[in-house]
Design a protein around this motif. Structure first.
Motif, mmCIF file in Angstrom:
data_model
loop_
_atom_site.group_PDB
_atom_site.id
_atom_site.type_symbol
_atom_site.label_atom_id
_atom_site.label_comp_id
_atom_site.label_asym_id
_atom_site.label_seq_id
_atom_site.Cartn_x
_atom_site.Cartn_y
_atom_site.Cartn_z
ATOM 1 N N LEU A 142 45.193 38.692 24.279
ATOM 2 C CA LEU A 142 45.518 37.720 23.223
ATOM 3 C C LEU A 142 46.029 36.437 23.864
ATOM 4 O O LEU A 142 46.934 36.479 24.696
ATOM 5 C CB LEU A 142 46.607 38.277 22.303
ATOM 6 C CG LEU A 142 46.295 39.565 21.552
ATOM 7 C CD1 LEU A 142 47.493 39.992 20.738
ATOM 8 C CD2 LEU A 142 45.100 39.345 20.652
ATOM 9 N N MET A 143 45.460 35.335 23.465
ATOM 10 C CA MET A 143 45.840 34.056 24.045
ATOM 11 C C MET A 143 47.116 33.511 23.388
ATOM 12 O O MET A 143 47.383 33.793 22.216
ATOM 13 C CB MET A 143 44.708 33.038 23.856
ATOM 14 C CG MET A 143 43.456 33.385 24.628
ATOM 15 S SD MET A 143 43.728 33.374 26.407
ATOM 16 C CE MET A 143 43.572 35.110 26.791
ATOM 17 N N PRO A 144 47.878 32.736 24.124
ATOM 18 C CA PRO A 144 49.057 32.103 23.527
ATOM 19 C C PRO A 144 48.628 31.033 22.518
ATOM 20 O O PRO A 144 47.460 30.611 22.531
ATOM 21 C CB PRO A 144 49.772 31.471 24.732
ATOM 22 C CG PRO A 144 48.704 31.285 25.751
ATOM 23 C CD PRO A 144 47.714 32.387 25.537
ATOM 24 N N PRO A 145 49.537 30.604 21.638
ATOM 25 C CA PRO A 145 49.156 29.651 20.580
ATOM 26 C C PRO A 145 48.523 28.369 21.094
ATOM 27 O O PRO A 145 47.653 27.802 20.444
ATOM 28 C CB PRO A 145 50.488 29.342 19.894
ATOM 29 C CG PRO A 145 51.359 30.497 20.207
ATOM 30 C CD PRO A 145 50.954 31.005 21.536
ATOM 31 N N GLU A 146 48.938 27.912 22.282
ATOM 32 C CA GLU A 146 48.365 26.655 22.788
ATOM 33 C C GLU A 146 46.887 26.812 23.154
ATOM 34 O O GLU A 146 46.202 25.822 23.404
ATOM 35 C CB GLU A 146 49.162 26.125 23.975
ATOM 36 C CG GLU A 146 49.352 27.091 25.113
ATOM 37 C CD GLU A 146 50.678 27.838 25.025
ATOM 38 O OE1 GLU A 146 51.108 28.134 23.889
ATOM 39 O OE2 GLU A 146 51.269 28.126 26.078
ATOM 40 N N ASN A 183 44.758 28.439 21.092
ATOM 41 C CA ASN A 183 44.079 28.839 19.862
ATOM 42 C C ASN A 183 42.639 28.345 19.835
ATOM 43 O O ASN A 183 41.751 29.005 19.338
ATOM 44 C CB ASN A 183 44.833 28.301 18.636
ATOM 45 C CG ASN A 183 45.919 29.254 18.182
ATOM 46 O OD1 ASN A 183 45.927 30.419 18.554
ATOM 47 N ND2 ASN A 183 46.847 28.756 17.393
ATOM 48 N N ARG A 241 43.605 20.194 29.242
ATOM 49 C CA ARG A 241 44.545 21.076 29.938
ATOM 50 C C ARG A 241 43.830 22.365 30.321
ATOM 51 O O ARG A 241 43.081 22.919 29.525
ATOM 52 C CB ARG A 241 45.734 21.400 29.036
ATOM 53 C CG ARG A 241 46.809 22.164 29.777
ATOM 54 C CD ARG A 241 47.965 22.463 28.888
ATOM 55 N NE ARG A 241 48.465 21.252 28.263
ATOM 56 C CZ ARG A 241 49.018 21.207 27.048
ATOM 57 N NH1 ARG A 241 49.104 22.298 26.332
ATOM 58 N NH2 ARG A 241 49.460 20.090 26.576
ATOM 59 N N LEU A 259 48.599 35.046 32.493
ATOM 60 C CA LEU A 259 48.272 33.621 32.530
ATOM 61 C C LEU A 259 49.008 33.069 33.749
ATOM 62 O O LEU A 259 50.234 32.979 33.764
ATOM 63 C CB LEU A 259 48.743 32.940 31.239
ATOM 64 C CG LEU A 259 48.158 31.573 30.924
ATOM 65 C CD1 LEU A 259 48.306 31.267 29.438
ATOM 66 C CD2 LEU A 259 48.791 30.463 31.727
ATOM 67 N N SER A 313 49.054 26.748 34.469
ATOM 68 C CA SER A 313 48.343 25.761 33.652
ATOM 69 C C SER A 313 48.662 24.384 34.188
ATOM 70 O O SER A 313 49.764 24.136 34.661
ATOM 71 C CB SER A 313 48.739 25.883 32.181
ATOM 72 O OG SER A 313 50.095 25.565 32.023
ATOM 73 N N SER A 352 47.376 20.028 33.634
ATOM 74 C CA SER A 352 46.648 19.147 32.709
ATOM 75 C C SER A 352 46.134 17.923 33.429
ATOM 76 O O SER A 352 46.593 17.578 34.526
ATOM 77 C CB SER A 352 47.551 18.732 31.552
ATOM 78 O OG SER A 352 48.689 18.086 32.043
ATOM 79 N N ALA A 392 40.432 31.130 18.152
ATOM 80 C CA ALA A 392 41.188 31.695 17.029
ATOM 81 C C ALA A 392 40.469 31.380 15.726
ATOM 82 O O ALA A 392 40.070 30.240 15.481
ATOM 83 C CB ALA A 392 42.589 31.113 16.996
ATOM 84 N N PRO A 430 43.914 35.805 16.259
ATOM 85 C CA PRO A 430 44.238 34.961 17.424
ATOM 86 C C PRO A 430 43.050 34.840 18.378
ATOM 87 O O PRO A 430 42.130 35.656 18.351
ATOM 88 C CB PRO A 430 45.389 35.725 18.094
ATOM 89 C CG PRO A 430 45.851 36.734 17.131
ATOM 90 C CD PRO A 430 44.728 37.022 16.209
ATOM 91 N N VAL A 450 41.109 35.256 21.777
ATOM 92 C CA VAL A 450 41.140 36.375 22.733
ATOM 93 C C VAL A 450 40.104 36.173 23.829
ATOM 94 O O VAL A 450 39.106 35.461 23.659
ATOM 95 C CB VAL A 450 40.848 37.733 22.040
ATOM 96 C CG1 VAL A 450 41.979 38.134 21.119
ATOM 97 C CG2 VAL A 450 39.521 37.706 21.306
#
Lengths: 344, 302
Positions: free
Chosen positions: B63-67, B69, B91, B102, B105, B107, B287, B291, B293
């Protein structure tokens, strides 16, 4: 302005302390929407063992994360809107403020922040929200067009909080307040050809001061040096007296104003009121003005009997007072009307 | 509100805030511990999948983090990890797909906004592509840092809208797969633009066109709108995924369609695909109600 600066300073100190103690907490609400990059590896959840993607929260994180973030952004929005409401209540061109607007300024950003926090990154939710809000009609008329700007500002701060970019909201709040206070303080945008309040009053006061006759104001320079606020107060008093003496359809209760100047107010009152009791139909003490360095003034509203001329009444007052009073003057309704006529 | 209320509020907030005090060092220590356990679990699942060659069984789904999405393309690194990116901001994220960590990261300088659709690694350079075919070239950055970049406009926006980009090491070319033709009257086909490196030689761009009938094969798709392309390391074939059709295609560099089938498992919006050297098929889903993925399958070339 000092209060505002102090508030922002205290807020800045709190933010610095929070940034030191809880860097992640601050990061999640201050500039998240601006693309801040967090450091360090992050363990992702395995949907195959963690209950599957369908059971995972689609949004800003776990329940604890959401709770803390929501509370922080709401408190942040509140903290940024408080000074705006102070400015709103203080810096206004129209006297008085609308309490409902003040409360709206506090509440609206909280609501907007909540909406944006829920909707962000979800087109489906955005459309749903548009549908729901579309069913509600908001129609109101604001007294001052600038109120609308405050409302817009509260929405902007709500948005900033909702997308977790309170740093932007803070700067907008500060700059907005400073600009608004400066424009208000220096009356920015006023038409230079429009006379100021002081100049508006200078004419009438000058004519009043230069009038010859019984109702000449003794201290001409003092009157002309009045500030606009004092002139307003004086005008209020003129209006009040005119309302009493004016020629309305209803027969006025009083028809003249008696002005006494004296250094001994209590004795003078007793002596003058004794004469008024004998020689007028009715009377009432209107105002006692105490002065420093010069005689005090006592004003009476009187209904003078037709059978007693003005000079007779004034002579009786002087005789009864026996040197206690310095001067006595009686302005009748006829004299006032005559004065108004010469002005017109 | 009584005088005790602010203290109650503080008592409620502080434990939550304390949980936010995750330093990079603490996160790294946690990641190392989790990675060891997960590597063992992943090996166990892989062995099970090899014993039961059913491609529809996922080995992992991260599952990916919200950033992330709006997760989009995937690119393999020489370290075995994948680079991916957000659709809206320049990014890049590095993910170890075997352990679900993860890793870092970084950018692009100034966090440029754009419609970033794909990513690929070509030697030491990394390329991000916008949907209009504009390329952003940069080097990998350290965790949390910003990297300088240069841009190059392929000028192909007049012909296509793009979502897929990869690097073909054998020919030292970038491959850009056309998602949608600008000319709506153009004949349906799978169209791949080949752009020679180094960039700057527009006249060197060639195309590979595969008739749509050959691509669709026995499937019931009316058209194909590829959302990503990558290279199968063992064969050099092109692996293509199409979001709307949930299609998985394998095409040789000569244009022969080797595979044309539906993606294994359930995918809401597949936006990226990659096949690793150790035979793992990676599919990234943006997403969409659920979410974002990255799903890992065993890859069985056929």
């Amino acid at each position: 302005m000092r209060r505002l600066l102090a508030y922002y300073l205290i807020l800045a100190v709190i933010v610095v302390i929070l940034a030191y103690l809880f860097p992640d907490a601050l990061r999640r609400i201050s500039a998240k929407g601006l693309g801040e990059v967090s450091e360090g590896p992050t363990v992702l959840t395995d949907a195959l063992t963690g209950g599957g993607a369908s059971n995972s929260p689609f949004g800003p994180g776990s329940l604890a994360d959401i709770s803390v973030t929501t509370i922080l952004i709401l408190l942040g929005a509140l903290a940024l809107m408080l000074p705006v409401t102070w400015v709103y209540m203080s810096a206004r061109s129209i006297p008085g403020h609308n309490q409902n607007v003040v409360q709206t300024l506090i509440i609206l950003p909280l609501v907007v922040a909540g909406i944006v926090f829920l909707v962000q990154n979800s087109l489906a939710l955005a459309f749903s929200l548009a549908g729901v809000v579309g069913a509600v009609r908001f129609r109101t008329t604001l007294r001052d067009t600038r109120d609308l700007v405050y409302i817009f500002l509260s929405i902007v701060i709500g948005f900033a909080a909702g997308v977790q970019s309170l740093a932007v909201g803070a700067l907008i709040s500060i700059v907005f307040n400073v600009v608004l206070l400066v424009t208000w303080r220096y009356d920015y945008g006023r038409n230079v050809l429009t006379p100021t309040a002081a100049s508006q009053w200078a004419g009438p006061l000058h004519s009043l001061a230069s009038d010859t006759g019984d109702h000449e104001i003794p201290d001409r320079d003092l009157v002309l040096s009045l500030t606009p606020e004092k002139a307003e107060a004086l005008a209020d008093r003129f209006h009040r007296v005119r309302d009493v003496l004016g020629t309305k359809k209803k027969k006025p209760r009083y028809n003249s104003v008696l002005t006494i100047t004296t250094d001994n107010v209590s004795d003078a009152q007793r002596q003058v009121e004794e004469v008024l009791g004998r020689m007028t139909k009715r009377w009432a003490l209107d105002e006692v003005v105490t002065n420093t360095g010069k005689p005090c003034e006592i004003y009476y509203l009187t209904k003078v009997k037709k059978s007693i001329p003005r000079d007779v009444l004034l002579t009786a007052i002087h005789e009864n007072a026996n040197g206690i009073i310095e001067s006595a003057n009686l302005e009748t309704a006829e004299m006032f009307a005559e004065h108004e006529g010469t002005k017109g | 509100m009584s005088s005790a209320s602010p203290w109650l509020l503080l008592a409620f907030l502080l434990p939550g805030l304390a949980g936010c005090r995750n330093t990079p060092q603490a996160k790294a220590a946690e990641a190392r511990t989790v990675a060891r356990t997960r590597a063992q679990e992943f090996a166990r699942r892989t062995a099970y999948a090899d014993a039961h060659p059913d491609t529809s069984v996922a080995l992992a789904q991260w599952l990916m983090p919200p950033e992330l999405n709006e997760l989009s393309g995937l690119a393999l690194t020489s370290r075995g990890s994948v680079l991916t990116h957000d659709d809206n901001v320049g990014r890049v994220y590095e993910i170890d797909v075997k352990t679900g960590i993860l890793l870092k990261s970084f950018s692009l300088l100034g966090n440029p906004k754009g419609d970033f659709e794909a990513i690929t690694v070509a030697g030491e350079d990394v390329y991000l592509m916008e949907s209009d075919g504009k390329l952003f070239k940069f080097r990998e950055g350290a965790d949390g840092k910003q990297v300088p970049y240069s841009t190059y406009d392929t000028g192909l926006a007049k012909q296509c809208e793009f979502e897929g980009l990869t690097y073909e090491p054998d020919s030292s070319r970038l491959l850009m797969v056309c998602k949608r033709f600008v000319d709506k009257n153009a004949a349906h086909a799978l169209l791949i633009f080949r752009i020679p490196l180094p960039l700057g030689n527009l006249s060197g761009i060639t195309t590979l066109r595969v008739p749509i009938e050959e691509v669709v094969g026995k499937n019931h798709w009316k058209n194909i709108r590829p959302s990503d392309i990558n290279i199968e390391p063992m064969t050099g074939n092109y692996v293509i995924v199409a979001s709307r059709e949930k299609a998985l295609l394998v095409v040789t560099p000569d244009g022969d369609v080797v595979r044309s089938e539906e993606l294994p498992g359930e995918h809401r919006q597949p936006e990226g695909v990659a096949v690793t050297k150790d035979s793992l098929l990676l599919v990234s889903d943006e997403a969409n109600v659920k979410p974002a993925v990255i799903t890992v399958y065993r890859w069985h070339p056929s």
